[in-house]
Design a protein around this motif. Structure first.
Motif, mmCIF file in Angstrom:
data_model
loop_
_atom_site.group_PDB
_atom_site.id
_atom_site.type_symbol
_atom_site.label_atom_id
_atom_site.label_comp_id
_atom_site.label_asym_id
_atom_site.label_seq_id
_atom_site.Cartn_x
_atom_site.Cartn_y
_atom_site.Cartn_z
ATOM 1 N N THR A 63 54.426 22.781 2.169
ATOM 2 C CA THR A 63 55.313 23.863 1.732
ATOM 3 C C THR A 63 54.515 25.062 1.229
ATOM 4 O O THR A 63 54.817 26.213 1.553
ATOM 5 C CB THR A 63 56.257 23.351 0.630
ATOM 6 O OG1 THR A 63 57.015 22.246 1.130
ATOM 7 C CG2 THR A 63 57.210 24.455 0.189
ATOM 8 N N MET A 64 53.481 24.805 0.435
ATOM 9 C CA MET A 64 52.678 25.899 -0.111
ATOM 10 C C MET A 64 51.812 26.566 0.947
ATOM 11 O O MET A 64 51.344 27.699 0.754
ATOM 12 C CB MET A 64 51.797 25.378 -1.247
ATOM 13 C CG MET A 64 52.570 24.851 -2.436
ATOM 14 S SD MET A 64 51.495 24.337 -3.805
ATOM 15 C CE MET A 64 50.801 25.904 -4.296
ATOM 16 N N GLY A 65 51.593 25.888 2.063
ATOM 17 C CA GLY A 65 50.798 26.476 3.130
ATOM 18 C C GLY A 65 51.587 27.298 4.114
ATOM 19 O O GLY A 65 50.999 27.936 5.001
ATOM 20 N N LYS A 66 52.899 27.321 3.998
ATOM 21 C CA LYS A 66 53.717 28.112 4.914
ATOM 22 C C LYS A 66 53.466 29.601 4.702
ATOM 23 O O LYS A 66 53.240 30.065 3.591
ATOM 24 C CB LYS A 66 55.202 27.802 4.694
ATOM 25 C CG LYS A 66 55.653 26.452 5.208
ATOM 26 C CD LYS A 66 57.143 26.291 5.008
ATOM 27 C CE LYS A 66 57.645 24.976 5.572
ATOM 28 N NZ LYS A 66 59.116 24.821 5.368
ATOM 29 N N MET A 67 53.549 30.349 5.796
ATOM 30 C CA MET A 67 53.362 31.790 5.696
ATOM 31 C C MET A 67 54.491 32.436 4.904
ATOM 32 O O MET A 67 54.267 33.399 4.157
ATOM 33 C CB MET A 67 53.299 32.389 7.113
ATOM 34 C CG MET A 67 53.046 33.894 7.126
ATOM 35 S SD MET A 67 51.521 34.370 6.266
ATOM 36 C CE MET A 67 50.301 33.552 7.298
ATOM 37 N N SER A 68 55.699 31.897 5.043
ATOM 38 C CA SER A 68 56.824 32.445 4.273
ATOM 39 C C SER A 68 56.593 32.284 2.780
ATOM 40 O O SER A 68 56.901 33.184 1.981
ATOM 41 C CB SER A 68 58.120 31.754 4.687
ATOM 42 O OG SER A 68 58.018 30.344 4.479
ATOM 43 N N PHE A 69 56.033 31.138 2.384
ATOM 44 C CA PHE A 69 55.743 30.919 0.964
ATOM 45 C C PHE A 69 54.691 31.900 0.475
ATOM 46 O O PHE A 69 54.793 32.434 -0.637
ATOM 47 C CB PHE A 69 55.271 29.480 0.756
ATOM 48 C CG PHE A 69 54.924 29.144 -0.666
ATOM 49 C CD1 PHE A 69 55.907 28.762 -1.562
ATOM 50 C CD2 PHE A 69 53.609 29.211 -1.112
ATOM 51 C CE1 PHE A 69 55.595 28.452 -2.876
ATOM 52 C CE2 PHE A 69 53.280 28.911 -2.418
ATOM 53 C CZ PHE A 69 54.278 28.533 -3.300
ATOM 54 N N ARG A 70 53.681 32.170 1.285
ATOM 55 C CA ARG A 70 52.646 33.116 0.892
ATOM 56 C C ARG A 70 53.202 34.531 0.770
ATOM 57 O O ARG A 70 52.843 35.281 -0.157
ATOM 58 C CB ARG A 70 51.498 33.067 1.898
ATOM 59 C CG ARG A 70 50.744 31.746 1.895
ATOM 60 C CD ARG A 70 49.653 31.756 2.956
ATOM 61 N NE ARG A 70 48.840 30.544 2.880
ATOM 62 C CZ ARG A 70 47.749 30.412 2.157
ATOM 63 N NH1 ARG A 70 47.323 31.449 1.432
ATOM 64 N NH2 ARG A 70 47.072 29.296 2.138
ATOM 65 N N ILE A 71 54.066 34.904 1.696
ATOM 66 C CA ILE A 71 54.639 36.248 1.638
ATOM 67 C C ILE A 71 55.514 36.405 0.405
ATOM 68 O O ILE A 71 55.435 37.418 -0.317
ATOM 69 C CB ILE A 71 55.436 36.530 2.927
ATOM 70 C CG1 ILE A 71 54.484 36.597 4.131
ATOM 71 C CG2 ILE A 71 56.221 37.840 2.805
ATOM 72 C CD1 ILE A 71 55.191 36.760 5.456
ATOM 73 N N VAL A 72 56.353 35.404 0.129
ATOM 74 C CA VAL A 72 57.203 35.467 -1.063
ATOM 75 C C VAL A 72 56.355 35.507 -2.321
ATOM 76 O O VAL A 72 56.655 36.262 -3.270
ATOM 77 C CB VAL A 72 58.175 34.270 -1.075
ATOM 78 C CG1 VAL A 72 58.912 34.188 -2.410
ATOM 79 C CG2 VAL A 72 59.166 34.375 0.068
#
Length: 364
Positions: free
Chosen positions: A173-182
């Motif tokens: 979950t923490m490696g998702k690009m969406s998580f990084r953008i948020v």
């Protein structure tokens, strides 16, 4: 008085005994040295066979390993070599997102251009009987279907699953690009909010200037730097940890950098608990304690966004080192302006050990 005769062995008998023992010792040592030792080297007459030890070292999973789907999978029920040999078609089956899978078999099949590894799966989740649906029909049968397994290429399989372990799911979950953008957006908004609050109050809340908040920010940034260091220099170690996670930094066989990351994580947990207790006891009121904690969370969120998301690796390390040096220097300057003692009964500030002026308890 009678003399007792004592039998004394001759020199020839002594020599014969010594030679016998030396011969037996020599035979024992020689036979032990020639004891055949089984070799663990991989040997198979089938060129398409899969070496389990090598596969576990490179892929980090094997038969019986559990996964959870993160996307829809389409598998075929028949073996790929059977389909290519008899030139028949197979009705594909679809497994939905969020279902639990178990690896039943791993095999290598030859194609026209190359050899491909295929994985045989079985659904084992709660929705086992609703996970598999025939792609040729629009509505599943009302009768309970039989257990269904299917084959899929490993390259397509590994992209759409996550190991069925809580730590692995958190890493995914923490490696998702969406998580990084948020996270980056929240870091920017939080930084702007902190600047606005600092402009109104002219300084951050008094409670976040103690030793525990400083230590919390330093250890949190250190965890982020350790994580990025693993990804930058030894990503294979992090992939191996992703498939077989542990929270024990002393586990045997764990790489040093991963063990340091886990040790810093546990240190962070301890400091978080100490910071919460310190802020709630030392703040003048509960509302100010919450304000100070929110300020501290926002400050570390900015650190995470800058060090983990926005900056490249080397710049992030320089930024963290500068930030940690500034925190330690500020704490040393402000340490003389903050009380070093608190009452053990009520937590009130004390200039020196002695009787508490708030509750009357004696502190020594």
């Amino acid at each position: 008085m009678q003399n007792k005769s004592v039998h004394t062995p001759s020199n020839a008998n002594r020599l014969r005994q010594r030679l016998t023992w030396l011969f037996l010792l020599f035979v024992g040592l020689f036979s032990a040295c020639q004891t055949p030792v089984e070799s663990d080297e991989w040997s198979s007459d089938n060129p398409l066979a899969v070496d389990s030890i090598d596969f576990i070292k490179t892929r980090h999973y094997w038969k019986g390993y559990n996964f959870e789907t993160t996307d829809t999978l389409r598998v075929q029920r028949l073996k790929p070599d059977f389909l290519s040999l008899f030139k028949v078609t197979d009705s594909l089956a679809t497994v939905t997102e969020g279902e639990q899978l178990v690896v039943n078999d791993i095999a290598r099949f030859a194609t026209d251009s190359d050899t491909v590894i295929w994985v045989k799966l079985t659904a084992v989740g709660v929705n086992y009987f609703t996970a598999w649906t025939d792609s040729t029909t629009r509505q599943a049968s009302s009768s309970m279907p039989k257990p269904v397994t299917g084959w899929i290429k490993e390259a397509d399989f590994i992209k759409r699953v996550v190991p069925d372990r809580p730590v692995s799911k958190l890493i995914y979950t923490m490696g998702k690009m969406s998580f990084r953008i948020v996270t980056a957006i929240l870091a920017i908004l939080t930084f702007a909010t902190l600047l606005w609050l600092r402009r109104i109050n002219h300084r951050p809340p008094l409670c976040v200037k103690g030793g525990y908040p400083m230590l919390l920010s330093v250890i949190f940034g250190l965890c982020v730097v350790f994580h990025r260091t693993i990804w930058h220099f030894v990503p294979g170690d992090w992939v191996a940890y992703y498939f077989n996670p542990t929270l024990n930094p002393l586990k045997s066989g764990l790489p040093l950098i991963v063990a340091l990351f886990l040790a810093s994580f546990w240190g962070l947990i301890v400091v978080v608990i100490a910071t919460l207790e310190d802020q709630l006891r030392s703040a003048p009121s509960f509302g100010k304690a919450v304000h100070a904690l929110l300020y501290l969370v926002g400050q570390n969120l900015v650190v995470f966004g800058v060090v983990a998301v926005l900056l490249p690796y080397y710049l992030s390390v320089v930024a963290f080192a500068t930030y940690a040096f500034w925190l330690i220097r500020r704490y040393r300057r402000q340490r003389h302006h903050h009380p070093l003692y608190r009452c053990g009964a009520c937590g009130a500030v004390l200039d020196r050990p002695g009787t508490c002026h708030h509750c009357g308890a004696v502190n020594r």
